[in-house]
Scaffold this motif. Structure first.
Motif: not given
Length: 383
Positions: A51-55, A60-69
């Protein structure tokens, strides 16, 4: 960008360097990323993001495609090498909480590269020299920057040039193996702890599995795991020798300051650590977004980061003593304590401890306006 924006030169185009480039551009910096390899890519392995990394990636606007994983609800947890369940539950609860992603490192790099304009990227550029004044020298010449970001890994050339008094890398005596298995995840996933060895099995999207193992000196490679409990032997049998990455695990002593002159250390260049807690890439991403929040005040960046990364580095090293202890006595005590605590207590307690120490971190805001008078400085200059 405006002509008078300050310029940052980033040495290293891996996860840390690219994240720093995105974050610094968001703060109004002009960035140049120097990468020695001919292309921006990564090794054939996975990386765990909590969660700390995803925050930080969200910021910086790149969380969404990573959270898809994001990891699905797989059952698993912790076992010992005899197959005894130490902790059993949803594996993402056991490993750190609901916000958990295991992504291929190359996929993460692709997302980061896609968030940067191509003119910022300099693949095939080997950095020859860096100094505290902000100079970066390559075969094409020397450029002076207002900020240099050392994101060039545990064997950092930048750290050697700007922090020459520091000791080099430390050998842990542990060999690590990492590989991807192209198959649906097994019915149990998680970590298996043993005496002087451990094994990990983490599911990824796309019917892929991230497998990894670690052994102390004297243990003969992956064959050591062929008699471990299911599904470890299956993961070993499925390993393609051409895709298995084998490395000795190294670490470094965290410097007293992560900044000197115009140079800031991030990632493994600042705090290469044991991978036991799965926070190597995480601390790197945290560093990158924090640097963008404080730059050009590098002393403030160092104060904001050093205590945290030193703590996580220390915890990671000591966690290895638990997950793959050299002593059979410690191995037995670990198992006995784990079995005495029921899952209904162990999992919430583990999640709370992980949140307090690791995953509860949130990034400082990145200024949307440059934190300097726009007419009070010049751009980096080619010399």
């Amino acid at each position: 960008m405006a002509e008078n924006n300050r310029c940052a030169g980033i040495v290293g185009g891996g996860i840390g360097g690219l994240t720093a480039a995105i974050a610094l551009r968001a703060a109004g910096w002009e960035v140049t990323v120097y990468e020695q390899a001919a292309e921006f890519t990564e090794v054939d392995a996975g990386v765990m993001l909590t969660a700390n990394v995803l925050a930080g990636l969200d910021l910086i606007g790149v969380g969404e495609p990573i959270r898809a994983e994001a990891m699905a609800d797989h059952i698993g947890g912790l076992r010992n090498r005899r197959g005894r369940e130490l902790v059993l539950g949803r594996v993402r609860d056991v490993l750190g909480g609901d916000d958990l992603v295991v992504v291929h490192r190359a996929d993460l790099i692709a997302v980061l590269v896609g968030a940067l304009p191509s003119e910022c990227l300099r693949p095939g550029s080997r950095v020859i020299r860096v100094d505290a004044s902000g100079d970066i020298e390559t075969a094409e010449g020397t450029v002076q920057f207002d900020l240099v970001v050392a994101a060039d890994g545990i064997h950092s050339l930048t750290r050697r040039h700007v922090w020459p008094e520091l000791r080099g890398v430390r050998h842990t005596g542990i060999t690590g193996w990492r590989w991807i298995v192209d198959a649906p995840p097994p019915d149990w996933v998680g970590l298996v702890f043993g005496h002087r060895a451990e094994f990990g099995i983490l599911p990824m999207t796309g019917n892929r599995i991230y497998a990894f193992a670690g052994t102390h000196t004297g243990i003969d490679g992956l064959d050591h795991f062929k008699n471990w409990p299911h599904p470890v032997p299956d993961m070993v049998a499925a390993a393609d020798p051409q895709r298995v990455l084998e490395n000795e695990l190294l670490d470094i002593r965290v410097p007293k300051s992560l900044a000197r002159g115009r140079v800031a250390l991030i990632g493994d260049a600042a705090h290469g650590m044991h991978p036991t807690l799965g926070q190597g890439a995480g601390m790197t991403i945290e560093d990158a977004v924090t640097l963008a929040a404080y730059a050009p005040d590098l002393a403030a960046y160092s104060r904001a980061r050093r205590r945290r990364v030193a703590l996580i580095s220390w915890l990671s090293g000591h966690a290895t003593l638990v997950s793959e202890p050299k002593s059979r006595f410690v191995d037995a005590v670990r198992d006995a304590i784990a079995c005495l605590v029921p899952n209904r207590l162990a999992i919430p307690a583990g999640k709370l401890g992980t949140k307090l120490l690791i995953t509860g971190w949130r990034p400082p805001p990145i200024p949307t306006e440059p934190p300097w008078p726009v007419n009070a400085h010049d751009q980096g200059s080619q010399r």
